[in-house]
Design a protein around this motif. Structure first.
Motif, PDB file in Angstrom:
ATOM      1  N   GLU A  41       0.816  -1.213   0.000  1.00  0.00           N
ATOM      2  CA  GLU A  41       0.000   0.000   0.000  1.00  0.00           C
ATOM      3  C   GLU A  41       0.855   1.271   0.000  1.00  0.00           C
ATOM      4  N   VAL A  42       2.033   1.187   0.635  1.00  0.00           N
ATOM      5  CA  VAL A  42       2.883   2.354   0.859  1.00  0.00           C
ATOM      6  C   VAL A  42       4.314   2.024   0.440  1.00  0.00           C
ATOM      7  N   THR A  43       4.956   2.974  -0.239  1.00  0.00           N
ATOM      8  CA  THR A  43       6.381   2.884  -0.533  1.00  0.00           C
ATOM      9  C   THR A  43       7.010   4.201  -0.098  1.00  0.00           C
ATOM     10  N   VAL A  44       8.099   4.097   0.660  1.00  0.00           N
ATOM     11  CA  VAL A  44       8.769   5.280   1.201  1.00  0.00           C
ATOM     12  C   VAL A  44      10.233   5.266   0.784  1.00  0.00           C
ATOM     13  N   SER A  45      10.738   6.418   0.373  1.00  0.00           N
ATOM     14  CA  SER A  45      12.153   6.575   0.021  1.00  0.00           C
ATOM     15  C   SER A  45      12.787   7.572   0.981  1.00  0.00           C
ATOM     16  N   VAL A  46      14.026   7.239   1.415  1.00  0.00           N
ATOM     17  CA  VAL A  46      14.767   8.114   2.307  1.00  0.00           C
ATOM     18  C   VAL A  46      16.187   8.301   1.769  1.00  0.00           C
ATOM     19  N   SER A  47      16.818   9.388   2.195  1.00  0.00           N
ATOM     20  CA  SER A  47      18.209   9.640   1.841  1.00  0.00           C
ATOM     21  C   SER A  47      19.123   8.778   2.705  1.00  0.00           C
ATOM     22  N   ALA A  48      20.424   8.847   2.442  1.00  0.00           N
ATOM     23  CA  ALA A  48      21.396   8.097   3.237  1.00  0.00           C
ATOM     24  C   ALA A  48      21.310   8.473   4.714  1.00  0.00           C
ATOM     25  N   GLN A  81      14.633   3.754   6.623  1.00  0.00           N
ATOM     26  CA  GLN A  81      15.729   4.373   7.373  1.00  0.00           C
ATOM     27  C   GLN A  81      16.698   3.320   7.904  1.00  0.00           C
ATOM     28  N   ARG A  82      16.165   2.201   8.358  1.00  0.00           N
ATOM     29  CA  ARG A  82      17.028   1.119   8.849  1.00  0.00           C
ATOM     30  C   ARG A  82      17.905   0.571   7.722  1.00  0.00           C
ATOM     31  N   ILE A  83      17.321   0.395   6.547  1.00  0.00           N
ATOM     32  CA  ILE A  83      18.072  -0.103   5.392  1.00  0.00           C
ATOM     33  C   ILE A  83      19.157   0.910   5.000  1.00  0.00           C
ATOM     34  N   ALA A  84      18.786   2.194   4.942  1.00  0.00           N
ATOM     35  CA  ALA A  84      19.755   3.232   4.580  1.00  0.00           C
ATOM     36  C   ALA A  84      20.887   3.295   5.604  1.00  0.00           C
ATOM     37  N   ALA A  85      20.553   3.166   6.878  1.00  0.00           N
ATOM     38  CA  ALA A  85      21.581   3.196   7.917  1.00  0.00           C
ATOM     39  C   ALA A  85      22.533   2.016   7.772  1.00  0.00           C
ATOM     40  N   GLY A  86      22.007   0.859   7.436  1.00  0.00           N
ATOM     41  CA  GLY A  86      22.864  -0.306   7.203  1.00  0.00           C
ATOM     42  C   GLY A  86      23.807  -0.085   6.041  1.00  0.00           C
ATOM     43  N   ARG A  87      23.301   0.518   4.985  1.00  0.00           N
ATOM     44  CA  ARG A  87      24.152   0.831   3.827  1.00  0.00           C
ATOM     45  C   ARG A  87      25.230   1.830   4.216  1.00  0.00           C
ATOM     46  N   MET A  88      24.847   2.835   5.000  1.00  0.00           N
ATOM     47  CA  MET A  88      25.817   3.827   5.441  1.00  0.00           C
ATOM     48  C   MET A  88      26.889   3.157   6.303  1.00  0.00           C
ATOM     49  N   ALA A  89      26.484   2.250   7.173  1.00  0.00           N
ATOM     50  CA  ALA A  89      27.447   1.553   8.026  1.00  0.00           C
ATOM     51  C   ALA A  89      28.427   0.733   7.178  1.00  0.00           C
ATOM     52  N   GLU A 104      31.855   4.640  16.828  1.00  0.00           N
ATOM     53  CA  GLU A 104      31.128   5.879  17.127  1.00  0.00           C
ATOM     54  C   GLU A 104      30.020   6.114  16.107  1.00  0.00           C
ATOM     55  N   VAL A 105      30.313   5.908  14.832  1.00  0.00           N
ATOM     56  CA  VAL A 105      29.297   6.067  13.784  1.00  0.00           C
ATOM     57  C   VAL A 105      28.145   5.098  14.034  1.00  0.00           C
ATOM     58  N   VAL A 106      28.468   3.839  14.252  1.00  0.00           N
ATOM     59  CA  VAL A 106      27.454   2.803  14.418  1.00  0.00           C
ATOM     60  C   VAL A 106      26.613   3.048  15.674  1.00  0.00           C
ATOM     61  N   SER A 107      27.210   3.637  16.700  1.00  0.00           N
ATOM     62  CA  SER A 107      26.465   3.873  17.942  1.00  0.00           C
ATOM     63  C   SER A 107      25.306   4.843  17.750  1.00  0.00           C
ATOM     64  N   HIS A 108      25.313   5.613  16.665  1.00  0.00           N
ATOM     65  CA  HIS A 108      24.254   6.590  16.404  1.00  0.00           C
ATOM     66  C   HIS A 108      23.216   6.087  15.393  1.00  0.00           C
ATOM     67  N   LEU A 109      23.368   4.857  14.951  1.00  0.00           N
ATOM     68  CA  LEU A 109      22.430   4.304  13.977  1.00  0.00           C
ATOM     69  C   LEU A 109      21.210   3.732  14.686  1.00  0.00           C
ATOM     70  N   PRO A 110      20.099   3.637  13.955  1.00  0.00           N
ATOM     71  CA  PRO A 110      18.884   3.082  14.556  1.00  0.00           C
ATOM     72  C   PRO A 110      19.108   1.637  15.042  1.00  0.00           C
ATOM     73  N   GLU A 111      18.346   1.269  16.041  1.00  0.00           N
ATOM     74  CA  GLU A 111      18.422  -0.090  16.575  1.00  0.00           C
ATOM     75  C   GLU A 111      18.085  -1.091  15.462  1.00  0.00           C
ATOM     76  N   GLY A 112      18.765  -2.198  15.466  1.00  0.00           N
ATOM     77  CA  GLY A 112      18.473  -3.251  14.490  1.00  0.00           C
ATOM     78  C   GLY A 112      19.301  -3.158  13.227  1.00  0.00           C
ATOM     79  N   VAL A 113      20.172  -2.156  13.121  1.00  0.00           N
ATOM     80  CA  VAL A 113      21.022  -2.045  11.930  1.00  0.00           C
ATOM     81  C   VAL A 113      22.162  -3.031  12.075  1.00  0.00           C
ATOM     82  N   VAL A 114      22.325  -3.853  11.068  1.00  0.00           N
ATOM     83  CA  VAL A 114      23.390  -4.843  11.057  1.00  0.00           C
ATOM     84  C   VAL A 114      24.360  -4.456   9.965  1.00  0.00           C
ATOM     85  N   ARG A 115      25.637  -4.496  10.304  1.00  0.00           N
ATOM     86  CA  ARG A 115      26.639  -4.168   9.282  1.00  0.00           C
ATOM     87  C   ARG A 115      27.472  -5.380   8.980  1.00  0.00           C
TER      88      ARG A 115
END
Length: 115
Positions: A41-48, A81-89, A104-115
């Protein structure tokens, strides 16, 4: 090692670091993400950085109550946002390696981001 050789080595290290930083910057430009709700029903796009760039609703979204649709948009945005954060990581891990700076970078990412 004489001064000229030391300076040449130092310049080469700086050039490699600058090249690596440019590659990371370019990769981060493309690290945004798109997520869709489970039934589409919904598709959302976010920046890095996780900033909202777009929301698309299908005709199926009209069948939802307003509160349910709002919740679905928020949930889908969080997934993007979680997907983008994982890509950034991943990009930053390639650039920084396993280091305190990456921690330090990873400590500021949303919970559940796996790198």
């Amino acid at each position: 090692m004489d001064a000229a050789q030391w300076l040449a080595d130092y310049r080469a290290r700086l050039e490699r670091a600058a090249h690596s930083a440019r590659q990371a910057q370019e990769s981060l430009r493309h690290a945004g993400a798109t997520a869709s709700s489970p039934r589409g029903e919904v598709t959302v796009s976010v920046s890095a950085g996780g900033a909202l760039e777009g929301v698309k609703l299908t005709p199926m979204a009209r069948k939802l109550e307003a509160d349910a649709l709002a919740d679905l948009i928020v949930t889908t945005a969080r997934e993007a946002q979680r997907i983008a954060a994982g890509r950034m990581a991943e990009v930053m891990a390639d650039y920084l390696g396993d280091s305190p700076a990456l921690d330090e970078v990873v400590s500021h990412l949303p919970e559940g981001v796996v790198r």
